[in-house]
Design a protein around this motif. Structure first.
Motif, PDB file in Angstrom:
ATOM      1  N   ASP A  76       0.631  -1.228  -0.205  1.00 17.30           N
ATOM      2  CA  ASP A  76       0.034  -0.086   0.025  1.00 17.30           C
ATOM      3  C   ASP A  76       0.826   1.404  -0.099  1.00 17.30           C
ATOM      4  O   ASP A  76       1.801   1.353   0.692  1.00 17.30           O
ATOM      5  N   CYS A  77       0.324   2.210  -0.732  1.00 13.44           N
ATOM      6  CA  CYS A  77       1.195   3.540  -0.674  1.00 13.44           C
ATOM      7  C   CYS A  77       0.520   4.424   0.562  1.00 13.44           C
ATOM      8  O   CYS A  77      -0.806   4.494   0.549  1.00 13.44           O
ATOM      9  N   ILE A  78       1.263   4.708   1.492  1.00  9.94           N
ATOM     10  CA  ILE A  78       0.895   5.572   2.561  1.00  9.94           C
ATOM     11  C   ILE A  78       0.443   6.944   2.208  1.00  9.94           C
ATOM     12  O   ILE A  78      -0.415   7.537   2.425  1.00  9.94           O
ATOM     13  N   THR A  79       1.573   7.538   1.638  1.00 12.37           N
ATOM     14  CA  THR A  79       1.457   8.829   1.187  1.00 12.37           C
ATOM     15  C   THR A  79       2.771   9.241   0.373  1.00 12.37           C
ATOM     16  O   THR A  79       3.787   8.477   0.250  1.00 12.37           O
ATOM     17  N   THR A  80       2.511  10.418  -0.389  1.00 14.09           N
ATOM     18  CA  THR A  80       3.614  10.883  -1.280  1.00 14.09           C
ATOM     19  C   THR A  80       3.766  12.497  -0.763  1.00 14.09           C
ATOM     20  O   THR A  80       2.587  13.138  -0.537  1.00 14.09           O
TER      21      THR A  80
END
Length: 286
Positions: A76-80
């Motif tokens: 999962d991508c948490i944030t950019t």
């Protein structure tokens, strides 16, 4: 920058996160890689120049698509985000099993299941993205031979031309590739796009993929890529073919599809990859 990372993780996860440990990991490219933890929660962080934020946002979009469409375990991508100087992407921390592994047949069947979904009528993607650090154009095309010749081979040759490197006459070779793929009938599949051993693994025996360069194209591209740098165990290919047999003529098309990552490496690293690209082009033209 790390205060910004902590703040954005906190906002995304809805609890106060402040890392208490940070371990730099070995990186295969110019990105800096870190494992961070607050003692309870762990995350994987990639850091690059601020100008690379678009690349990280593209990766996040690709990962979300693979989570939705595939059976693979995908981080999962948490944030950019970005600070004044740096950009970053924060991913779920997934601990890969130690190789060698015995579940390559599941990796093969999972990829076949992804490729068997033909939900897109055209070749391309909703937005341009990246393969490694290299921009990857994805304009929509109705015909596969035109897409691959122009958006893949022609693009890489143009990038080399801008560096003053001429491996072959670009217009002639693009026309040649169009002709070579003209009679090949293709239904668009969602591709990982950079499917080689370094971008996959197993987590508690479940196949996992990451670092995607997604678009809709010929499924044989993923298979050809997997055979190029470090071919996967036979169990992978046997299982894939059992679920979705490769079409006649694949061995010839494989040389065309493998030229794309070779050209990309030539653009990134130069050196012996330029020689390899030249030899592959000459092999195709014979």
């Amino acid at each position: 920058m790390w205060n910004t990372v902590n703040e954005q993780i906190s906002q995304a996860m809805h609890f106060d996160f402040k890392h208490t440990s940070k371990r730099q990991l070995q990186s295969p490219n110019s990105d800096k890689l870190f494992q961070i933890s607050d003692g309870t929660h762990q995350y994987f962080v990639k850091v690059a120049h601020r100008n690379d934020l678009e690349r990280f946002e593209s990766e996040a979009h690709n990962l979300q698509l693979l989570i939705k469409e595939s059976l693979f375990m995908v981080p999962d991508c948490i944030t950019t985000g970005a600070s004044i100087e740096f950009s970053f992407i924060v991913l779920e921390w997934l601990e890969l099993d130690q190789q060698p592994h015995s579940n390559w047949h599941i990796m093969g069947s999972h990829l076949a299941c992804l490729h068997l979904k033909h939900r897109q009528a055209m070749f391309g993607f909703d937005h341009d993205n990246f393969i490694g650090p290299t921009a990857q154009p994805n304009r929509w095309h109705k015909k596969w031979n035109i897409f691959f010749a122009e958006e893949r081979i022609g693009w890489q040759l143009q990038l080399l031309h801008e560096k003053g490197i001429e491996l072959v006459d670009k217009d002639y070779f693009v026309a040649f590739i169009k002709d070579m793929l003209h009679s090949h009938s293709v239904q668009p599949s969602l591709l990982h796009g950079d499917f080689w051993r370094g971008n996959m693994g197993f987590i508690h025996s479940v196949p996992s993929i990451f670092d995607p360069s997604c678009y809709y194209g010929d499924r044989e591209v993923d298979i050809a890529m997997s055979e190029l740098f470090a071919p996967l165990p036979d169990a992978f290919y046997i299982a894939y073919n059992k679920h979705y047999p490769l079409s006649q003529g694949y061995e010839q098309r494989k040389l065309i599809y493998q030229l794309y990552p070779i050209l990309n490496h030539a653009n990134i690293f130069a050196g012996h990859y330029l020689t390899e690209a030249k030899q592959q082009i000459e092999r195709l033209l014979k």
